[in-house]
Design a protein around this motif. Structure first.
Motif, PDB file in Angstrom:
ATOM      1  N   ILE A  12    -103.047 -70.348 -56.421  1.00  0.00           N
ATOM      2  CA  ILE A  12    -102.037 -70.374 -55.007  1.00  0.00           C
ATOM      3  C   ILE A  12    -102.265 -68.535 -55.054  1.00  0.00           C
ATOM      4  O   ILE A  12    -101.740 -68.127 -54.106  1.00  0.00           O
ATOM      5  CB  ILE A  12    -100.604 -71.269 -55.104  1.00  0.00           C
ATOM      6  CG1 ILE A  12    -101.211 -72.629 -54.637  1.00  0.00           C
ATOM      7  CG2 ILE A  12    -100.299 -70.150 -53.920  1.00  0.00           C
ATOM      8  CD1 ILE A  12    -100.120 -73.639 -54.905  1.00  0.00           C
ATOM      9  N   LEU A  13    -101.720 -68.180 -55.957  1.00  0.00           N
ATOM     10  CA  LEU A  13    -101.724 -66.761 -55.859  1.00  0.00           C
ATOM     11  C   LEU A  13    -102.931 -65.630 -55.536  1.00  0.00           C
ATOM     12  O   LEU A  13    -102.951 -64.760 -55.084  1.00  0.00           O
ATOM     13  CB  LEU A  13    -100.871 -66.758 -58.170  1.00  0.00           C
ATOM     14  CG  LEU A  13     -99.616 -67.190 -57.840  1.00  0.00           C
ATOM     15  CD1 LEU A  13     -99.753 -66.169 -59.318  1.00  0.00           C
ATOM     16  CD2 LEU A  13     -98.840 -66.720 -57.565  1.00  0.00           C
ATOM     17  N   THR A  69    -104.961 -67.316 -54.019  1.00  0.00           N
ATOM     18  CA  THR A  69    -105.564 -67.650 -52.258  1.00  0.00           C
ATOM     19  C   THR A  69    -104.736 -66.327 -51.819  1.00  0.00           C
ATOM     20  O   THR A  69    -104.812 -66.354 -50.724  1.00  0.00           O
ATOM     21  CB  THR A  69    -105.260 -68.940 -52.138  1.00  0.00           C
ATOM     22  OG1 THR A  69    -105.658 -69.645 -53.117  1.00  0.00           O
ATOM     23  CG2 THR A  69    -105.685 -69.666 -50.765  1.00  0.00           C
ATOM     24  N   ALA A  70    -103.326 -66.725 -51.656  1.00  0.00           N
ATOM     25  CA  ALA A  70    -102.294 -66.031 -51.390  1.00  0.00           C
ATOM     26  C   ALA A  70    -102.714 -64.450 -51.333  1.00  0.00           C
ATOM     27  O   ALA A  70    -101.925 -63.676 -50.511  1.00  0.00           O
ATOM     28  CB  ALA A  70    -100.821 -66.029 -51.823  1.00  0.00           C
ATOM     29  N   LYS A  71    -104.070 -64.035 -52.436  1.00  0.00           N
ATOM     30  CA  LYS A  71    -104.059 -62.700 -52.359  1.00  0.00           C
ATOM     31  C   LYS A  71    -102.989 -61.667 -52.667  1.00  0.00           C
ATOM     32  O   LYS A  71    -102.849 -60.706 -52.172  1.00  0.00           O
ATOM     33  CB  LYS A  71    -104.475 -61.732 -50.655  1.00  0.00           C
ATOM     34  CG  LYS A  71    -105.810 -62.726 -49.979  1.00  0.00           C
ATOM     35  CD  LYS A  71    -107.084 -61.350 -49.325  1.00  0.00           C
ATOM     36  CE  LYS A  71    -108.485 -62.255 -48.854  1.00  0.00           C
ATOM     37  NZ  LYS A  71    -108.438 -63.621 -49.430  1.00  0.00           N
ATOM     38  N   ILE A  72    -102.546 -62.702 -53.428  1.00  0.00           N
ATOM     39  CA  ILE A  72    -101.160 -61.783 -54.318  1.00  0.00           C
ATOM     40  C   ILE A  72    -101.780 -61.154 -55.382  1.00  0.00           C
ATOM     41  O   ILE A  72    -102.400 -61.002 -56.241  1.00  0.00           O
ATOM     42  CB  ILE A  72    -100.459 -62.811 -55.053  1.00  0.00           C
ATOM     43  CG1 ILE A  72     -99.693 -63.313 -53.225  1.00  0.00           C
ATOM     44  CG2 ILE A  72     -99.304 -61.745 -55.611  1.00  0.00           C
ATOM     45  CD1 ILE A  72     -98.859 -64.376 -53.777  1.00  0.00           C
ATOM     46  N   LEU A  94     -93.820 -58.973 -52.002  1.00  0.00           N
ATOM     47  CA  LEU A  94     -94.331 -59.889 -51.638  1.00  0.00           C
ATOM     48  C   LEU A  94     -93.795 -59.559 -49.927  1.00  0.00           C
ATOM     49  O   LEU A  94     -92.940 -60.327 -48.985  1.00  0.00           O
ATOM     50  CB  LEU A  94     -94.544 -61.520 -51.520  1.00  0.00           C
ATOM     51  CG  LEU A  94     -94.657 -61.527 -53.460  1.00  0.00           C
ATOM     52  CD1 LEU A  94     -95.377 -62.792 -53.251  1.00  0.00           C
ATOM     53  CD2 LEU A  94     -95.666 -61.578 -53.757  1.00  0.00           C
ATOM     54  N   ASP A 150     -95.864 -63.345 -44.971  1.00  0.00           N
ATOM     55  CA  ASP A 150     -96.645 -64.910 -45.011  1.00  0.00           C
ATOM     56  C   ASP A 150     -97.165 -65.388 -46.746  1.00  0.00           C
ATOM     57  O   ASP A 150     -96.821 -66.783 -46.734  1.00  0.00           O
ATOM     58  CB  ASP A 150     -97.894 -64.131 -44.518  1.00  0.00           C
ATOM     59  CG  ASP A 150     -98.184 -63.924 -43.483  1.00  0.00           C
ATOM     60  OD1 ASP A 150     -97.124 -64.496 -42.476  1.00  0.00           O
ATOM     61  OD2 ASP A 150     -98.935 -62.905 -42.598  1.00  0.00           O
ATOM     62  N   GLN A 151     -97.356 -64.018 -47.647  1.00  0.00           N
ATOM     63  CA  GLN A 151     -97.242 -64.591 -49.289  1.00  0.00           C
ATOM     64  C   GLN A 151     -96.332 -65.010 -49.227  1.00  0.00           C
ATOM     65  O   GLN A 151     -96.304 -66.516 -50.198  1.00  0.00           O
ATOM     66  CB  GLN A 151     -97.632 -63.527 -49.946  1.00  0.00           C
ATOM     67  CG  GLN A 151     -99.089 -62.376 -49.305  1.00  0.00           C
ATOM     68  CD  GLN A 151     -98.746 -61.349 -50.379  1.00  0.00           C
ATOM     69  OE1 GLN A 151     -98.127 -60.830 -50.502  1.00  0.00           O
ATOM     70  NE2 GLN A 151     -99.868 -60.555 -50.711  1.00  0.00           N
ATOM     71  N   GLU A 207     -94.647 -67.498 -47.930  1.00  0.00           N
ATOM     72  CA  GLU A 207     -93.897 -68.518 -47.014  1.00  0.00           C
ATOM     73  C   GLU A 207     -95.102 -69.284 -47.707  1.00  0.00           C
ATOM     74  O   GLU A 207     -94.837 -70.209 -47.731  1.00  0.00           O
ATOM     75  CB  GLU A 207     -94.793 -68.767 -45.403  1.00  0.00           C
ATOM     76  CG  GLU A 207     -94.250 -69.809 -44.571  1.00  0.00           C
ATOM     77  CD  GLU A 207     -94.484 -69.028 -43.504  1.00  0.00           C
ATOM     78  OE1 GLU A 207     -94.933 -70.628 -42.676  1.00  0.00           O
ATOM     79  OE2 GLU A 207     -93.839 -67.924 -43.278  1.00  0.00           O
ATOM     80  N   MET A 208     -96.154 -68.825 -48.677  1.00  0.00           N
ATOM     81  CA  MET A 208     -97.976 -69.856 -49.094  1.00  0.00           C
ATOM     82  C   MET A 208     -96.479 -70.382 -50.102  1.00  0.00           C
ATOM     83  O   MET A 208     -97.320 -70.960 -50.769  1.00  0.00           O
ATOM     84  CB  MET A 208     -99.254 -68.592 -49.424  1.00  0.00           C
ATOM     85  CG  MET A 208     -99.735 -68.771 -48.038  1.00  0.00           C
ATOM     86  SD  MET A 208    -100.779 -68.186 -47.929  1.00  0.00           S
ATOM     87  CE  MET A 208    -101.978 -68.630 -48.680  1.00  0.00           C
ATOM     88  N   ILE A 209     -96.159 -69.578 -50.855  1.00  0.00           N
ATOM     89  CA  ILE A 209     -95.067 -69.740 -52.304  1.00  0.00           C
ATOM     90  C   ILE A 209     -94.496 -71.107 -51.667  1.00  0.00           C
ATOM     91  O   ILE A 209     -94.710 -72.134 -52.963  1.00  0.00           O
ATOM     92  CB  ILE A 209     -94.944 -68.957 -53.255  1.00  0.00           C
ATOM     93  CG1 ILE A 209     -95.920 -68.127 -52.991  1.00  0.00           C
ATOM     94  CG2 ILE A 209     -94.304 -69.268 -53.913  1.00  0.00           C
ATOM     95  CD1 ILE A 209     -95.824 -66.380 -54.359  1.00  0.00           C
TER      96      ILE A 209
END
Length: 532
Positions: free
Chosen positions: A179-180, A182-185, A229, A232-233, A235-237
């Motif tokens: 997830i991290l 994919t969220a481009k963190i 973050l 958007d990021q 929210e993904m987490i």
RNA sequence: GCAGCUGUAGCUCAGUUGGUUAGAGCGCUGGUCUGUGGAACCAGAGGUCGGUGGUUCAAGUCCACCCAGCUGUACCA
């Protein structure tokens, strides 16, 4: 130096504890129970020393030749750094690597002992505490991970913590990593983000959101910097714990935990206001994992982790362990530095209040996971391993607070009182007789001048009875046995002084000298103390 | 580490607006009492009032700094 000879202050370093008779006895019982359970699973005992080379523990500070300050460390006479172990896993990895030829893989072992962490102590947190640990080294099989979860559940039940009062949570680090990613963190923020997620049960959704974003101010006004973050990021987490809509699935959220898919069985009469306990009865691990596959379909690494969890869960379910005892939970993080795949955590779900009336949540009393990189640090080859630890000290503290630990001290020794200082030898002979009969006994060693004090002493020692031979008994060749437990009960019942004295007399028997052992045994039997 | 609160006898605490020799309860030791515990009475020991410096005729009390403890927070393999 000082003019006055100043007294030395007796004090215990903070975060350390002295342990009394009752505590030691309870710990012994707990260790015995756990060991039995671990051996039943086929693990064999192994003990390693409390001190290791610091580099073997992997706790040198990066770019410095000094150990991490969280570990107690000192230099050997050859200037090599040594440290007190801070867990039982790293020493095991060293042992296996050092004896790789002889241990034979998969190597399944258990151990318990004191570990040390130089950190700020708190209630239920010590700088020296006991862990009980089991590991399977050299197996990549999901069955090895499944077994750790089942062992955790079985051990809790063996300790008389009933199903429903605890839960073994399982997650997979790969899901979070995916997830991290994919969220481009940015990888530099991963640690901060994972730490924030780990605090979900304590700080709640809002607190974690603040930590993922700009930061959080605690109740004392102290500010913690956030991960910064983007919305958007975040929210993904937050998908990890926010109920989502997926056709064909129903979800529930547990306070401070992730989101769970519910089984079909619940579809008919589902209510949005189900009690927390009610919800956990309907959680379906496999459906939850199915839902995650849909949710995280774009994160390939997450899918890999979900697939591993499915294998583990199917093994558990085949063995009869359902979601009430072992539950997948996407919010479990744990040990950031070395866990590489599945991670487990045992949580006590019972709430209670402390002596000041405040609610206490015990949280994690054990945990573990797969650490495929730990042994291979010493080797040229990968050695996949998985393990699990119980925090004995913390579990004990929790159970004590819950009143689940027998806190009553063990019965003390029989006390032989001293009437005539000239006949110490004779009294000691009585003690010897009792000891030869395997009855704990001792002669009164204080000032015998005041007989009352001897009884007070015996009372404090929790003695079941005292043996008395004054000049009267001596003349008749007799001894008197006074039952202190009975005496205590009787004196509570009666009010009048005469009656009190009479009842008190009933708790005493006078027998011929030769019947000493027999008479003491009778008292022990009366109070069921004859069988240890 | 950061923040808040708290430091008086072994323990729990009292100590007035700054004012003689700092108190109580519990515990401890001894005694009343070598013949019966968790009871009573009497006596005793035990204090650099967390430390240092300052204000004042005078500081346990007011001020500054330091130290320690507790709670939260950070870190936690």
């Amino acid at each position: 130096m000082a003019d006055k000879p100043s007294k030395l202050k007796a004090r215990l370093p903070r975060g350390l504890a002295d342990r009394g008779a009752a505590d030691i006895a309870a710990t012994r019982r707990m260790i015995e129970t756990i060991a039995k359970q671990f051996e039943l699973y086929g693990f064999e005992p192994l003990e390693t020393p409390a001190i290791e080379y610091t580099d073997a523990l992997g706790k040198f500070l990066p770019d410095q030749d000094r150990p991490n300050e969280g570990v107690f460390s000192f230099q050997d006479d050859d200037e090599q750094w040594l440290s007190l172990r801070y867990d039982l896993t790293a020493p095991l990895a060293r042992y296996v690597a050092e004896n790789f030829q002889t241990v034979g893989l998969p190597y399944r072992s258990y151990r318990y002992g004191w570990v040390f962490r130089n950190e700020k102590p708190g209630p239920g947190r010590f700088r020296q505490f006991m862990q009980f640990d089991a590991d399977t080294v050299g197996s990549a099989s999901p069955a090895a991970d499944a077994e750790m979860c089942m062992l955790a559940a079985d051990t809790m039940e063996a300790l008389n913590i009933k199903s429903g009062s605890f839960v073994v949570k399982i997650n997979n680090r790969k899901i979070l990593d995916g997830i991290l990613d994919t969220a481009k963190i940015s990888p530099t923020k991963w640690l901060t983000v994972l730490r924030a997620i780990d605090k979900l049960d304590r700080l709640g959704f809002e607190g974690v959101r603040a930590l993922l974003g700009s930061g959080r101010k605690d109740e004392s006004g102290d500010f913690t910097k956030g991960a910064e973050l983007s919305p958007d990021q975040i929210e993904m987490i937050e998908v990890l714990w926010r109920p989502v809509e997926i056709p064909g699935y129903k979800f529930a959220s547990l306070g401070g935990s992730g989101t769970f898919a519910l089984s079909q069985a619940n579809d008919a009469g589902q209510s949005k206001n189900m009690e927390r306990v009610g919800v956990s009865d309907y959680i379906d691990n496999m459906k939850t994992l199915d839902a995650w596959e849909i949710l995280f379909s774009k994160a390939t690494k997450s899918l890999e982790g979900i697939h591993e969890l499915k294998q583990i869960i199917s093994v558990c379910e085949a063995a009869g362990f359902g979601s009430k005892r072992i539950r997948v939970d996407s919010s479990v993080v744990r040990g950031l530095e070395y866990y590489t795949g599945p991670v487990y955590e045992v949580e006590l779900t019972l709430d209670t209040i402390d002596d000041k009336g405040r609610p206490v949540r015990f949280g994690s009393v054990g945990g573990g996971g797969r650490y495929d990189g730990l042994v291979s640090r010493f080797m040229g080859q990968p050695v996949p391993s998985t393990g699990f630890s119980i925090g004995v000290s913390r579990l004990m503290a929790a159970l004590t607070l819950l009143g689940k630990i027998e806190s009553k001290p063990e019965a003390g020794p029989v006390v032989v009182t001293v009437f005539d200082k000239d006949r110490l030898g004779e009294y000691q002979a009585m003690v010897k007789q009792l000891r030869d009969a395997k009855i704990r006994a001792e002669i009164y060693l204080g000032n015998p001048k005041n007989f009352g004090n001897q009884l007070k002493y015996a009372d404090r020692r929790n003695a079941p009875c005292v043996v008395i031979q004054g000049s009267d008994e001596k003349a008749k060749g007799e001894i008197t046995i006074k039952d202190l437990i009975l005496g205590a009960e009787l004196s509570k019942l009666e009010k009048g002084r005469d009656e009190y004295l009479q009842k008190q007399a009933e708790a005493q028997t006078t027998v011929p000298e030769g019947k000493l052992v027999e008479a003491v045994r009778a008292v022990l039997k009366r109070h069921k103390l004859d069988k240890p």
